[in-house]
Write a protein that holds these residues in place. Structure first.
Motif, PDB file in Angstrom:
ATOM      1  N   HIS A 157       9.945 -20.073  12.244  1.00 18.20           N
ATOM      2  CA  HIS A 157      10.741 -20.887  10.982  1.00 18.20           C
ATOM      3  C   HIS A 157      11.851 -21.609  11.778  1.00 18.20           C
ATOM      4  O   HIS A 157      12.220 -22.779  11.375  1.00 18.20           O
ATOM      5  N   SER A 211      10.791   2.130   9.808  1.00 16.66           N
ATOM      6  CA  SER A 211       9.479   2.605   9.917  1.00 16.66           C
ATOM      7  C   SER A 211       8.712   1.326  10.148  1.00 16.66           C
ATOM      8  O   SER A 211       7.131   1.563  10.375  1.00 16.66           O
ATOM      9  N   ASP A 245       6.110 -12.764  -2.012  1.00 21.66           N
ATOM     10  CA  ASP A 245       5.310 -13.971  -2.407  1.00 21.66           C
ATOM     11  C   ASP A 245       4.494 -13.946  -3.455  1.00 21.66           C
ATOM     12  O   ASP A 245       4.173 -14.639  -4.467  1.00 21.66           O
ATOM     13  N   ARG A 255       1.000  -1.098   0.140  1.00 23.07           N
ATOM     14  CA  ARG A 255       0.047   0.137   0.077  1.00 23.07           C
ATOM     15  C   ARG A 255       0.944   1.109   0.063  1.00 23.07           C
ATOM     16  O   ARG A 255       1.335   1.493  -1.049  1.00 23.07           O
ATOM     17  N   ASN A 256       1.165   1.787   1.181  1.00 24.45           N
ATOM     18  CA  ASN A 256       1.813   3.238   1.020  1.00 24.45           C
ATOM     19  C   ASN A 256       3.335   3.268   1.536  1.00 24.45           C
ATOM     20  O   ASN A 256       4.003   4.293   1.792  1.00 24.45           O
ATOM     21  N   SER A 257       3.738   2.130   2.542  1.00 25.72           N
ATOM     22  CA  SER A 257       4.916   2.110   3.348  1.00 25.72           C
ATOM     23  C   SER A 257       5.954   2.310   2.541  1.00 25.72           C
ATOM     24  O   SER A 257       6.722   3.271   2.900  1.00 25.72           O
ATOM     25  N   ASN A 302      14.420 -17.543  -0.407  1.00 20.66           N
ATOM     26  CA  ASN A 302      13.896 -18.880  -0.605  1.00 20.66           C
ATOM     27  C   ASN A 302      13.240 -18.889  -1.761  1.00 20.66           C
ATOM     28  O   ASN A 302      12.731 -17.871  -2.553  1.00 20.66           O
ATOM     29  N   THR A 352      11.701  -4.753   2.831  1.00 18.28           N
ATOM     30  CA  THR A 352      11.331  -3.740   4.131  1.00 18.28           C
ATOM     31  C   THR A 352      10.896  -4.112   5.183  1.00 18.28           C
ATOM     32  O   THR A 352      10.623  -3.374   5.926  1.00 18.28           O
ATOM     33  N   GLY A 377       6.877  -9.895   3.036  1.00 16.89           N
ATOM     34  CA  GLY A 377       6.834 -11.228   2.278  1.00 16.89           C
ATOM     35  C   GLY A 377       5.619 -11.102   1.588  1.00 16.89           C
ATOM     36  O   GLY A 377       5.678 -12.019   0.377  1.00 16.89           O
ATOM     37  N   SER A 378       4.541 -10.426   1.914  1.00 20.36           N
ATOM     38  CA  SER A 378       3.332 -10.672   0.870  1.00 20.36           C
ATOM     39  C   SER A 378       3.612 -10.139  -0.387  1.00 20.36           C
ATOM     40  O   SER A 378       3.126 -10.663  -1.593  1.00 20.36           O
ATOM     41  N   HIS A 401       0.407 -12.947  10.424  1.00 19.18           N
ATOM     42  CA  HIS A 401       0.788 -14.577  10.429  1.00 19.18           C
ATOM     43  C   HIS A 401       1.700 -14.645  11.851  1.00 19.18           C
ATOM     44  O   HIS A 401       1.560 -15.669  12.294  1.00 19.18           O
ATOM     45  N   LYS A 450      -5.509 -20.601   2.137  1.00 22.03           N
ATOM     46  CA  LYS A 450      -4.260 -19.877   2.254  1.00 22.03           C
ATOM     47  C   LYS A 450      -3.237 -20.959   2.206  1.00 22.03           C
ATOM     48  O   LYS A 450      -2.861 -21.764   3.015  1.00 22.03           O
ATOM     49  N   HIS A 452       3.140 -23.850  11.028  1.00 21.33           N
ATOM     50  CA  HIS A 452       2.778 -23.058  10.047  1.00 21.33           C
ATOM     51  C   HIS A 452       1.489 -23.430   9.485  1.00 21.33           C
ATOM     52  O   HIS A 452       0.481 -22.853   9.078  1.00 21.33           O
ATOM     53  N   TYR A 490      15.543   0.466   5.827  1.00 20.40           N
ATOM     54  CA  TYR A 490      14.235   0.546   5.126  1.00 20.40           C
ATOM     55  C   TYR A 490      13.148   0.013   6.277  1.00 20.40           C
ATOM     56  O   TYR A 490      11.930   0.076   6.233  1.00 20.40           O
TER      57      TYR A 490
HETATM   58  O1  NZQ Z   1       1.145  -2.490   2.510  1.00 22.81           O
HETATM   59  P1  NZQ Z   1       2.305  -1.738   3.157  1.00 22.81           P
HETATM   60  O2  NZQ Z   1       2.017  -0.313   3.039  1.00 22.81           O
HETATM   61  O3  NZQ Z   1       3.679  -2.098   2.412  1.00 22.81           O
HETATM   62  O4  NZQ Z   1       2.502  -2.316   4.615  1.00 22.81           O
HETATM   63  C1  NZQ Z   1       3.009  -3.473   4.929  1.00 22.81           C
HETATM   64  C2  NZQ Z   1       1.940  -4.366   5.670  1.00 22.81           C
HETATM   65  O5  NZQ Z   1       1.042  -3.496   6.259  1.00 22.81           O
HETATM   66  C3  NZQ Z   1       3.879  -2.982   6.261  1.00 22.81           C
HETATM   67  N1  NZQ Z   1       5.122  -2.762   6.088  1.00 22.81           N
HETATM   68  C4  NZQ Z   1       6.145  -3.488   5.236  1.00 22.81           C
HETATM   69  N2  NZQ Z   1       7.338  -2.803   5.356  1.00 22.81           N
HETATM   70  C5  NZQ Z   1       7.303  -1.711   5.931  1.00 22.81           C
HETATM   71  C6  NZQ Z   1       5.772  -1.745   6.478  1.00 22.81           C
HETATM   72  N3  NZQ Z   1       5.337  -0.793   7.231  1.00 22.81           N
HETATM   73  C7  NZQ Z   1       6.315   0.243   7.572  1.00 22.81           C
HETATM   74  N4  NZQ Z   1       7.571   0.417   7.183  1.00 22.81           N
HETATM   75  C8  NZQ Z   1       7.913  -0.830   6.258  1.00 22.81           C
HETATM   76  N5  NZQ Z   1       9.325  -0.613   6.183  1.00 22.81           N
HETATM   77  O6  NZQ Z   1       3.643  -4.270   7.068  1.00 22.81           O
HETATM   78  C9  NZQ Z   1       2.603  -5.006   6.895  1.00 22.81           C
HETATM   79  C10 NZQ Z   1       2.897  -6.405   6.691  1.00 22.81           C
HETATM   80  O7  NZQ Z   1       3.360  -6.641   5.442  1.00 22.81           O
HETATM   81  P2  NZQ Z   1       3.686  -8.202   4.884  1.00 22.81           P
HETATM   82  O8  NZQ Z   1       4.081  -8.460   3.785  1.00 22.81           O
HETATM   83  O9  NZQ Z   1       2.325  -8.902   5.187  1.00 22.81           O
HETATM   84  O10 NZQ Z   1       4.222  -9.060   6.192  1.00 22.81           O
HETATM   85  P3  NZQ Z   1       5.165 -10.232   6.021  1.00 22.81           P
HETATM   86  O11 NZQ Z   1       6.609  -9.743   5.629  1.00 22.81           O
HETATM   87  O12 NZQ Z   1       5.364 -10.715   7.638  1.00 22.81           O
HETATM   88  O13 NZQ Z   1       4.508 -11.160   5.269  1.00 22.81           O
HETATM   89  C11 NZQ Z   1       3.544 -12.114   5.561  1.00 22.81           C
HETATM   90  C12 NZQ Z   1       3.081 -13.157   4.683  1.00 22.81           C
HETATM   91  O14 NZQ Z   1       4.110 -13.842   4.192  1.00 22.81           O
HETATM   92  C13 NZQ Z   1       3.783 -15.338   4.249  1.00 22.81           C
HETATM   93  C14 NZQ Z   1       2.814 -15.096   5.489  1.00 22.81           C
HETATM   94  O15 NZQ Z   1       1.841 -16.147   5.707  1.00 22.81           O
HETATM   95  C15 NZQ Z   1       1.963 -13.920   5.154  1.00 22.81           C
HETATM   96  O16 NZQ Z   1       1.200 -14.167   4.136  1.00 22.81           O
HETATM   97  N6  NZQ Z   1       4.944 -16.206   4.373  1.00 22.81           N
HETATM   98  C16 NZQ Z   1       5.795 -16.276   3.524  1.00 22.81           C
HETATM   99  C17 NZQ Z   1       6.586 -17.186   3.738  1.00 22.81           C
HETATM  100  C18 NZQ Z   1       7.747 -17.466   2.740  1.00 22.81           C
HETATM  101  N7  NZQ Z   1       7.469 -16.912   1.363  1.00 22.81           N
HETATM  102  O17 NZQ Z   1       8.858 -18.235   2.980  1.00 22.81           O
HETATM  103  C19 NZQ Z   1       7.016 -17.893   5.053  1.00 22.81           C
HETATM  104  C20 NZQ Z   1       6.440 -17.184   6.255  1.00 22.81           C
HETATM  105  O18 NZQ Z   1       6.021 -18.110   7.359  1.00 22.81           O
HETATM  106  C21 NZQ Z   1       4.927 -16.911   5.694  1.00 22.81           C
HETATM  107  O19 NZQ Z   1       3.958 -17.861   5.695  1.00 22.81           O
END
Ligand code: NZQ
Length: 389
Positions: A198, A182, A102, A39-41, A147, A138, A98-99, A281, A160, A267, A179
Motif C-alpha cells: 500500500h 496468534s 470488507d 472461521r475460528n481464530s 478506510n 485481529t 481485512g476479509s 493477497h 475479485k 494491486h 489480538y
Molecule cells: O478465518 P479466520 O479463522 O479468522 O482466520 C484468518 C484467515 O485465515 C486468519 N486470522 C485473522 N486474524 C487472526 C487470524 N489467525 C490467527 N490469529 C488472528 N488474530 O488470517 C487469515 C487471513 O485473514 P484475512 O482477513 O483474509 O487477511 P487480510 O487481513 O490480509 O485480508 C485480505 C483481504 O483483504 C483484501 C485482500 O484482497 C483480501 O481479500 N484487501 C482489502 C483492502 C482494503 N479493504 O482496503 C486493501 C488490501 O490491499 C486488500 O486488497
C-alpha cells in the motif's frame, strides 16, 4: 502537490484495554448488532466469548454471520444482508482481518438496496446509505478498519473487485495488538507485505512534489522492515505487533496519497492472481512488486527508485542512479525472501497459460485499456510482468 480533501472520521481505540469501550461505542448507533467474523481464530483467542459477554451485560441483541474466508465471497455477503434485513439490524460489527471487515462493509451497504450486493461492487448500483459499522481488528495488513474500501470475490464470474464508499468507512476501530499475537508467521509476513505494498503504491509516483508524503511513506516502510521480522520470530512481541498494526492503518487511510495522483498497478495485477488461484493477497504482492519495479526502471523512474533505496534500505549512493535503483530492487527482493515468501508465480501453482488470461482480465475488470501508474502499463506490459514473476 495536487488539490486534495482529507477527512478520516474513524475513531481509533488503540491498545490493550479498549474492548471496555465496545458497548458504549455500539450504543451510539444501535442495539441490534450483526456480528461478522471468519472461521475460528476469534474463538481460539477468546475474543468471541469476551464480545458475547459484553453484549449480554449491556442488553445488546446480536445475530451472527460466521465463516467469512480469505478473498471473501459475495455469497457470504448475500447471506449477511439477508440476516440483517430479516432481523432489523442497526449496527454491523466486524471482528477479524481485512476479509471480514470488507464483507461487513458490503453487508452494511447492501442493507439499503433491493438489488444484489454484487451490483454495488460492479458499480451498477450506487451506494446512497449504509448501516453504521465498527471493527475489531485481529490482523495487521489491509488497513480496512480505517478506510472506505472493500474487495470482494465472485466465484461464479471469476472476479475479485474493489469498490468503496464513504458510507462504509467504519465509525470506530478497536485495535489491540495482542489480538494479533496468534497470527501465524505466514500471515504475519503476508500482512507486512500488504502494508508495504500500500505504501509503495502511493510512494512510486512522479513529479507531484509531495515530499512530505514520501517521507511519511519511508517511515512506514522502515517500520515494516524493522518489525515484520521481529513479529515473525516473536509472535507476542508487543512493540512489533503494535508498530505493525499502526503502520497498517496509515499506509492506506489517505494520508500518504493526499496530493498525489496514484493508480495502484500492483494491486490491480495481484487481484487477478487471488481471483484465479485463491492465493494469499500479500504473497501475490510480494511476487509481483520486484518484477514490476524492474519493469518500470528507466531514466525517468530511476531517481525515485534509487531514493527509495537510499532512504528505506540505506543503500550507499554511487555515480550511477540506475545501478543504485537496481540495488534498491534487489534489497527489496532480499527482504521479501527473508520473510519466508516464495517469490515465484510458478511455485504458487500458476502455469504459462494462466498469464495471458490474467493480463486481459486485469484491464477488462477495470474497464480500461491501460493502467496509468508509475509507468503506463498496457496488456502486453502486464503480461511481461507476470512472465518476469
Ligand atoms: O478465518 P479466520 O479463522 O479468522 O482466520 C484468518 C484467515 O485465515 C486468519 N486470522 C485473522 N486474524 C487472526 C487470524 N489467525 C490467527 N490469529 C488472528 N488474530 O488470517 C487469515 C487471513 O485473514 P484475512 O482477513 O483474509 O487477511 P487480510 O487481513 O490480509 O485480508 C485480505 C483481504 O483483504 C483484501 C485482500 O484482497 C483480501 O481479500 N484487501 C482489502 C483492502 C482494503 N479493504 O482496503 C486493501 C488490501 O490491499 C486488500 O486488497
Amino acid at each position: 502537490m495536487y488539490d486534495f480533501s482529507f477527512n478520516i472520521s474513524t475513531k481509533i481505540l488503540f491498545g490493550k484495554n479498549q474492548l471496555d469501550n465496545l458497548a458504549d461505542e455500539i450504543k451510539k448507533y444501535g442495539q441490534r448488532v450483526l456480528l461478522v467474523y471468519g472461521r475460528n481464530s476469534i474463538k481460539k483467542i477468546g475474543l468471541y466469548d469476551e464480545i458475547v459477554k459484553i453484549f449480554e451485560e449491556n442488553s445488546i441483541t446480536h445475530f451472527e454471520l460466521s465463516g467469512v474466508v480469505p478473498n471473501p465471497r459475495i455469497d457470504k455477503v448475500r447471506e449477511g444482508v439477508k440476516i440483517a434485513k430479516d432481523n432489523d439490524i442497526d449496527f454491523v460489527l466486524a471482528v477479524g482481518g481485512g476479509s471480514v471487515v470488507d464483507s461487513a462493509k458490503l453487508i452494511a451497504a447492501g442493507f439499503y438496496t433491493d438489488s444484489d450486493p454484487w451490483d454495488i461492487v460492479i458499480k451498477k448500483e450506487k451506494v446512497t446509505n449504509a448501516l453504521p459499522l465498527g471493527s475489531i481488528l485481529t490482523l495487521a495488513a489491509t488497513g480496512s478498519e480505517m478506510n472506505a474500501g472493500s474487495v470482494i470475490s465472485n466465484e461464479e464470474t471469476g472476479q475479485k473487485l474493489g469498490w468503496g464508499s464513504e458510507y462504509v468507512r467504519p465509525k470506530f476501530a478497536i485495535m489491540n495488538p495482542e489480538y494479533t499475537y496468534s497470527v501465524d508467521s505466514y500471515h504475519t509476513a503476508a500482512g507486512t507485505v500488504d502494508i508495504m505494498s500500500h505504501t509503495m503504491e502511493n510512494y512510486f509516483t512522479l513529479n507531484d512534489g509531495a515530499y512530505l508524503n514520501d517521507r511519511f511513506a519511508e517511515g512506514i516502510l522502515k517500520t515494516c522492515i524493522k518489525y515484520g521480522p521481529i513479529a515473525i520470530k516473536e509472535s507476542d512481541n508487543y512493540e512489533a505487533r503494535s508498530n505493525l498494526m499502526w503502520a497498517n492503518s496509515w499506509a492506506i487511510n489517505g494520508l500518504i496519497s493526499a496530493g498525489k495522483s496514484t493508480e495502484w498497478s500492483v494491486h490491480a495485477m495481484e487481484h487477478e492472481l487471488s481471483a484465479l488461484r485463491d492465493i494469499t493477497h500479500g504473497v501475490g504482492l510480494a511476487i509481483l512488486t520486484p518484477a514490476w519495479l524492474e519493469y518500470c526502471l528507466d531514466d525517468e523512474t530511476s531517481e525515485k527508485i534509487s531514493t527509495f533505496g537510499y532512504n528505506v534500505f540505506d543503500i550507499e549512493k554511487t555515480d550511477s542512479q540506475i545501478d543504485d535503483a537496481k540495488k534498491a530492487i534487489e534489497a527489496l527482493r532480499n527482504f521479501l525472501e527473508s520473510l519466508g515468501i516464495n517469490l515465484s508465480l510458478k511455485e504458487e501453482g500458476f502455469s504459462e497459460e494462466d498469464l495471458p488470461i490474467m493480463a486481459k482480465n486485469c484491464l477488462d475488470n477495470k474497464n480500461k485499456s491501460q493502467i496509468d501508474g508509475f509507468k503506463v502499463l498496457k496488456e502486453e506490459d502486464i503480461l511481461n510482468i507476470y512472465k518476469k514473476a
